[in-house]
Write a protein that holds these residues in place. Structure first.
Motif, mmCIF file in Angstrom:
data_model
loop_
_atom_site.group_PDB
_atom_site.id
_atom_site.type_symbol
_atom_site.label_atom_id
_atom_site.label_comp_id
_atom_site.label_asym_id
_atom_site.label_seq_id
_atom_site.Cartn_x
_atom_site.Cartn_y
_atom_site.Cartn_z
ATOM 1 N N ALA A 69 0.809 -1.218 0.000
ATOM 2 C CA ALA A 69 0.000 0.000 0.000
ATOM 3 C C ALA A 69 0.841 1.266 0.000
ATOM 4 N N LEU A 128 -6.230 -1.006 -2.577
ATOM 5 C CA LEU A 128 -5.497 -0.238 -1.562
ATOM 6 C C LEU A 128 -6.145 -0.383 -0.189
ATOM 7 N N ARG A 132 -4.276 -2.004 3.047
ATOM 8 C CA ARG A 132 -4.150 -1.239 4.298
ATOM 9 C C ARG A 132 -4.785 -1.996 5.451
#
Ligand code: TXA
Ligand code: MG
Length: 323
Positions: A69, A128, A132
């Motif tokens: 990420a 993403l 995360r």
């Protein structure tokens, strides 16, 4: 691990949180990226990564791309980050994979025993969010059975991997439609190992001189094992012809991919492809899957100009024709 594959919406934060938990427990999650769907597992968990190879039927000597990420996470996977790599990282997130010297934390199975590791930050918001939430680097090849066209929708993933992957996050069709450009930045001059969604022109504008792997360069070929394997192979035979030549090759068992309209009286299927190369790339793998239908013996494809994204499109078409 799974008897049954669940499909969850990729824009649902609760689904992302649960999918991240599946990854942390060593499971397999297929997720959308801007290029194609990936088949993810915790990149630092050798057992989990082995499940990817089993699910895809992927040869063990073909290394995986590790998705992260943030650039700090990428640096932590590398022994060293050459200056060209730092420069190219400014193009992240995006359809660009960098091959870096591997740090010891990355298990052998992930890199297929290579001394390098391939890393990228994908641009898709759901990818993403998943990375995360998971907090770990995620190894993810394209989420197809080995030898099939890469999946650009959740339906494609399901067609290939139903019952084998734990979860599919459905984020709709991928925007780019072709895999990332793979660049080896461990050499004096960066070298493109696989043409992809980021053009050679864009790479050169960012970093200056860039080499392109040639089939004659055996040392470099040996460092990109993916190139040795059968790829993008529909069941039907694929024949490449020059633009304008497909019209004369009709027949009951023929399907054509062309940027021109269907000629009057043509016998067979005619798939009109977008004239612009971005649109063509986005539609390519879906079109190959769709035309590779029962009753179709030959798919005739009219060549595209080899500039910008056209290089990657032409590469995939050549491999489909070699299959
Ligand atoms: O866009 C993409 O790159 C997609 C999405 C899911 O991110 N992933 C993808 O993965 O296309 P895959 O496994 O289908 O292709 C990975 C390519 C292969 O050609 C492989 O050989 C090459 O990257 N590769 C991976 N690690 C490498 C390494 N250490 N050195 C050289 N080539 C490597
Ligand atoms: Mg692949």
């Amino acid at each position: 691990m799974s008897a049954r594959t669940e499909v969850w919406p990729a824009d649902d934060p609760a689904a992302i949180a649960r999918a991240a938990e599946v990854l942390r427990r060593g499971g397999l999650v297929a997720f959308p990226t801007e290029t194609v769907y990936g088949l993810g597992a915790d990149a630092l968990d050798a057992e989990a990564v082995r499940r990817i190879f089993a699910a895809k039927g992927r040869p063990a000597d073909n290394p995986l791309i590790v998705h992260v990420a943030a650039p700090e996470q990428a640096r932590a996977l590398a022994r060293a980050v050459p200056p060209a790599a730092e420069t190219l990282m400014s193009l992240w997130p995006g359809p660009l994979t960098l091959v870096l010297p591997r740090a010891a934390v990355v298990p052998d199975v992930t890199t297929a025993g290579q001394d390098t590791v391939a890393v990228r930050i994908p641009a898709h918001p759901a990818a993403l969010a998943l990375l995360r939430a998971c907090g770990r680097p995620v190894a993810a090849p394209s989420a197809n059975r080995s030898g099939r066209p890469s999946p650009t929708t959740a339906e494609h993933v399901r067609a290939d991997l139903d019952g084998v992957v734990d979860v599919i996050l459905d984020g709709g069709p991928c925007a780019v439609g072709l895999e990332s450009t793979v660049v080896d930045v461990t050499r004096a001059t960066p070298m493109v190992l696989r043409a992809g969604g980021l053009s050679l022109e864009a790479l050169r504008a960012a970093v200056g001189a860039v080499d392109v792997l040639s089939g004659q360069d055996h040392e470099a070929m040996s460092r990109s094992p993916g190139l040795r394997h059968r790829h993008y192979a529909p069941r039907a035979r694929v024949v490449l012809v020059a633009p304008g030549q497909a019209a004369a090759l009709g027949g009951e068992a023929v399907a054509v991919m062309s940027r021109s309209p269907r000629p009057p009286g043509f016998v067979g299927r005619w798939r009109r492809m977008p004239a612009d190369l971005e649109g063509y790339a986005q539609a390519l793998f879906g079109a190959l899957r769709e035309l590779d239908a029962p009753g179709v013996e030959t798919i005739v494809v009219e060549a595209v100009p080899e500039v910008g994204l056209g290089r990657a499109i032409a590469d995939r078409l050549r491999r489909a024709a070699e299959g």
